[in-house]
Design an enzyme around this catalytic site. Structure first.
Site, PDB file in Angstrom:
ATOM      1  N   GLY A   5       3.996  45.816 -15.027  1.00 24.40           N
ATOM      2  CA  GLY A   5       2.739  45.383 -13.894  1.00 24.40           C
ATOM      3  C   GLY A   5       1.624  46.104 -14.200  1.00 24.40           C
ATOM      4  O   GLY A   5       0.422  46.009 -13.829  1.00 24.40           O
ATOM      5  N   GLU A  64      -0.269  44.644 -17.102  1.00 19.80           N
ATOM      6  CA  GLU A  64      -1.065  43.440 -16.193  1.00 19.80           C
ATOM      7  C   GLU A  64      -2.255  43.958 -15.376  1.00 19.80           C
ATOM      8  O   GLU A  64      -3.124  43.186 -15.321  1.00 19.80           O
ATOM      9  CB  GLU A  64      -0.110  42.628 -15.473  1.00 19.80           C
ATOM     10  CG  GLU A  64       1.084  42.270 -16.443  1.00 19.80           C
ATOM     11  CD  GLU A  64       2.392  41.428 -15.716  1.00 19.80           C
ATOM     12  OE1 GLU A  64       2.979  42.190 -14.990  1.00 19.80           O
ATOM     13  OE2 GLU A  64       2.416  40.329 -15.757  1.00 19.80           O
ATOM     14  N   GLU A 106       9.627  43.506 -19.587  1.00 20.97           N
ATOM     15  CA  GLU A 106      10.273  42.798 -18.501  1.00 20.97           C
ATOM     16  C   GLU A 106      11.630  42.121 -19.141  1.00 20.97           C
ATOM     17  O   GLU A 106      12.549  42.204 -18.335  1.00 20.97           O
ATOM     18  CB  GLU A 106       9.539  41.788 -17.949  1.00 20.97           C
ATOM     19  CG  GLU A 106       8.305  42.246 -17.114  1.00 20.97           C
ATOM     20  CD  GLU A 106       6.984  42.766 -17.598  1.00 20.97           C
ATOM     21  OE1 GLU A 106       7.037  42.743 -18.944  1.00 20.97           O
ATOM     22  OE2 GLU A 106       6.042  43.074 -16.998  1.00 20.97           O
TER      23      GLU A 106
HETATM   24  N1  DAK Z   1       9.859  51.299 -10.941  1.00 20.24           N
HETATM   25  C1  DAK Z   1      10.405  52.443 -10.384  1.00 20.24           C
HETATM   26  N2  DAK Z   1      10.455  53.695 -10.484  1.00 20.24           N
HETATM   27  C2  DAK Z   1      10.094  53.863 -11.669  1.00 20.24           C
HETATM   28  C3  DAK Z   1       9.398  53.095 -12.434  1.00 20.24           C
HETATM   29  C4  DAK Z   1       9.361  51.710 -12.224  1.00 20.24           C
HETATM   30  N3  DAK Z   1       8.856  50.712 -13.076  1.00 20.24           N
HETATM   31  N4  DAK Z   1       9.242  53.801 -13.814  1.00 20.24           N
HETATM   32  C5  DAK Z   1       9.351  55.028 -13.591  1.00 20.24           C
HETATM   33  N5  DAK Z   1      10.025  55.211 -12.570  1.00 20.24           N
HETATM   34  C6  DAK Z   1      10.429  56.282 -11.808  1.00 20.24           C
HETATM   35  C7  DAK Z   1      11.984  56.852 -12.426  1.00 20.24           C
HETATM   36  O1  DAK Z   1      12.812  55.838 -11.847  1.00 20.24           O
HETATM   37  C8  DAK Z   1      11.920  58.229 -12.086  1.00 20.24           C
HETATM   38  O2  DAK Z   1      12.461  58.315 -10.823  1.00 20.24           O
HETATM   39  P1  DAK Z   1      13.223  59.379 -10.443  1.00 20.24           P
HETATM   40  O3  DAK Z   1      14.652  59.345 -10.995  1.00 20.24           O
HETATM   41  O4  DAK Z   1      12.640  60.658 -10.650  1.00 20.24           O
HETATM   42  O5  DAK Z   1      13.448  59.272  -8.827  1.00 20.24           O
HETATM   43  C9  DAK Z   1      10.614  58.421 -12.236  1.00 20.24           C
HETATM   44  O6  DAK Z   1       9.794  57.516 -12.119  1.00 20.24           O
HETATM   45  C10 DAK Z   1      10.159  59.442 -13.295  1.00 20.24           C
HETATM   46  O7  DAK Z   1      10.656  58.344 -14.628  1.00 20.24           O
HETATM   47  P2  DAK Z   1      11.545  58.743 -15.666  1.00 20.24           P
HETATM   48  O8  DAK Z   1      12.389  60.141 -15.364  1.00 20.24           O
HETATM   49  O9  DAK Z   1      12.184  57.784 -16.033  1.00 20.24           O
HETATM   50  O10 DAK Z   1      10.401  59.410 -16.742  1.00 20.24           O
HETATM   51  P3  DAK Z   1      10.637  59.415 -18.280  1.00 20.24           P
HETATM   52  O11 DAK Z   1       9.503  60.213 -18.957  1.00 20.24           O
HETATM   53  O12 DAK Z   1      11.958  59.663 -18.859  1.00 20.24           O
HETATM   54  O13 DAK Z   1      10.393  57.783 -18.778  1.00 20.24           O
HETATM   55  C11 DAK Z   1       9.281  55.735 -18.807  1.00 20.24           C
HETATM   56  C12 DAK Z   1       9.137  57.284 -18.613  1.00 20.24           C
HETATM   57  C13 DAK Z   1       8.144  54.999 -18.352  1.00 20.24           C
HETATM   58  C14 DAK Z   1       9.524  55.335 -20.289  1.00 20.24           C
HETATM   59  C15 DAK Z   1      10.615  55.137 -18.077  1.00 20.24           C
HETATM   60  O14 DAK Z   1      10.493  55.660 -16.457  1.00 20.24           O
HETATM   61  C16 DAK Z   1      10.601  53.643 -17.847  1.00 20.24           C
HETATM   62  O15 DAK Z   1      11.001  53.144 -18.742  1.00 20.24           O
HETATM   63  N6  DAK Z   1      10.288  53.142 -16.737  1.00 20.24           N
HETATM   64  C17 DAK Z   1      10.469  51.752 -16.525  1.00 20.24           C
HETATM   65  C18 DAK Z   1       9.193  50.962 -17.343  1.00 20.24           C
HETATM   66  C19 DAK Z   1       9.426  49.476 -17.108  1.00 20.24           C
HETATM   67  O16 DAK Z   1      10.447  48.976 -17.521  1.00 20.24           O
HETATM   68  N7  DAK Z   1       8.259  48.917 -16.472  1.00 20.24           N
HETATM   69  C20 DAK Z   1       8.189  47.403 -16.361  1.00 20.24           C
HETATM   70  C21 DAK Z   1       8.788  47.407 -15.194  1.00 20.24           C
HETATM   71  S1  DAK Z   1       8.998  45.461 -14.928  1.00 20.24           S
HETATM   72  C22 DAK Z   1       7.426  39.670 -10.976  1.00 20.24           C
HETATM   73  C23 DAK Z   1       6.679  40.571 -10.596  1.00 20.24           C
HETATM   74  C24 DAK Z   1       6.367  41.730 -11.532  1.00 20.24           C
HETATM   75  C25 DAK Z   1       6.693  41.794 -12.860  1.00 20.24           C
HETATM   76  C26 DAK Z   1       7.785  40.667 -13.051  1.00 20.24           C
HETATM   77  C27 DAK Z   1       7.821  39.702 -12.312  1.00 20.24           C
HETATM   78  N8  DAK Z   1       7.812  38.747 -10.087  1.00 20.24           N
HETATM   79  C28 DAK Z   1       7.940  39.253  -8.808  1.00 20.24           C
HETATM   80  C29 DAK Z   1       8.199  37.354 -10.467  1.00 20.24           C
HETATM   81  C30 DAK Z   1       6.434  42.849 -13.465  1.00 20.24           C
HETATM   82  C31 DAK Z   1       7.573  43.503 -13.870  1.00 20.24           C
HETATM   83  C32 DAK Z   1       7.529  44.978 -14.262  1.00 20.24           C
HETATM   84  O17 DAK Z   1       6.529  45.693 -14.193  1.00 20.24           O
END
Ligand code: DAK
Length: 269
Positions: free
Chosen positions: A123, A126, A146
């Protein structure tokens, strides 16, 4: 104090999850959830909506800059902890609401620029794509991961990413979920420039100065010509440009801009 030289800071709605700084007609919005890498939840979307209410009625507005709090992330995506609990109807409502807010951002009659200062995923990517262009710090990381979570982009990524970088590159990013660094994002046209993180503020100041100096209705009209024209066949898009070009001669900006050139003085818009 003249509105054009005024500087204001205020917190956005919903406990400051979006902060607001206004200087000389250019507003900087900062997504402010650094502990969650500025992940987008409902509160952030509603705070952006509230900010848009103000921006849409701001006659002195010359530009909008969007960035993330802290040095690590622009926005690391939609909030996974919230999405985890969603049912299909709730996901539909969340995506619809966020898409409507991003569409309003995209349609502001001023340039909207993403200052991407770190992770720009899902997001977050996006959100950057709903901006007119993006500049990135050299530590920025982009991706649409995603499919690794069992979903697809829901805030416009399947539509705006191919329009920005072409369908083949968009499908590469969306179906593999691979992340790209700032230099690769630059090569593919996802961002316009890459710079050291410390240089983003200087870029923002220079941009604000440039935007403030130009004819505001001409800038808004040019933006409309590009956005509306991109959605049309070339012939009708060119006809749209002709109409909008002519419209510039019906206002006072063209008279002032051309008089200033002939009189060898700066234009006063
Ligand atoms: N959501 C919630 N918390 C998140 C987050 C996220 N997207 N990204 C990071 N955090 C949080 C982590 O959980 C952590 O929290 P605590 O454990 O300290 O409480 C904190 O931020 C620091 O993150 P990390 O400890 O993981 O930090 P690192 O440096 O180790 O890693 C990282 C950074 C960015 C590589 C990792 O945090 C990561 O992979 N994050 C997720 C990235 C990701 O997958 N983003 C895409 C999300 S899906 C829809 C609506 C929207 C969408 C789709 C459909 N519909 C309603 C149909 C969009 C979807 C997305 O965006």
């Amino acid at each position: 104090m003249n509105a054009k030289t005024e500087t204001t800071d205020h917190k956005g709605a919903a406990d400051s999850v979006v902060e607001w700084h206004r200087h000389e007609g250019v507003v900087r919005l900062t997504v402010n959830r650094p502990k969650a890498l500025n992940a987008l939840n409902e509160e952030v979307i509603e705070a952006l909506s509230a900010a848009l209410d103000a921006l849409e009625s701001d006659a002195e507005l010359r530009g909008v800059l969007i960035t993330g709090a802290g040095e690590k992330a622009f926005v690391a995506g939609a909030d996974i902890t919230r999405m985890r609990e969603q049912t299909a109807p709730q996901a539909h409502a969340f995506a619809s609401r966020a898409q409507a807010v991003l569409k309003r951002l995209e349609r502001l009659p001023v340039p909207v620029v993403a200052l991407v200062n770190g992770f720009c995923l899902g997001g977050g990517c996006e959100l950057a794509l709903a901006c007119d262009w993006a500049v990135a710090s050299d530590n920025a990381v982009f991706g649409q991961p995603e499919v690794q979570l069992g979903i697809i982009p829901g805030f416009g990524g399947t539509q705006r990413l191919p329009r920005r970088v072409g369908p083949a590159m968009a499908l590469d990013l969306i179906t593999t979920g691979r992340k790209v660094d700032a230099d690769e994002a630059l090569r593919m046209g996802l961002v316009n420039q890459v710079m050291p993180q410390a240089a983003l503020d200087t870029y923002a100041e220079t941009l604000a100065g440039n935007l403030s100096a130009n004819a505001p209705r001409a800038v808004g009209t040019a933006k409309r010509a590009v956005h509306d024209g991109m959605e049309q066949p070339l012939d009708s898009a060119l006809a749209l440009e002709t109409s909008l070009f002519a419209l510039c001669f019906a206002g006072d900006e063209q008279a002032e801009g051309m008089a200033a050139f002939v009189e060898k003085r700066p234009a006063r818009f």
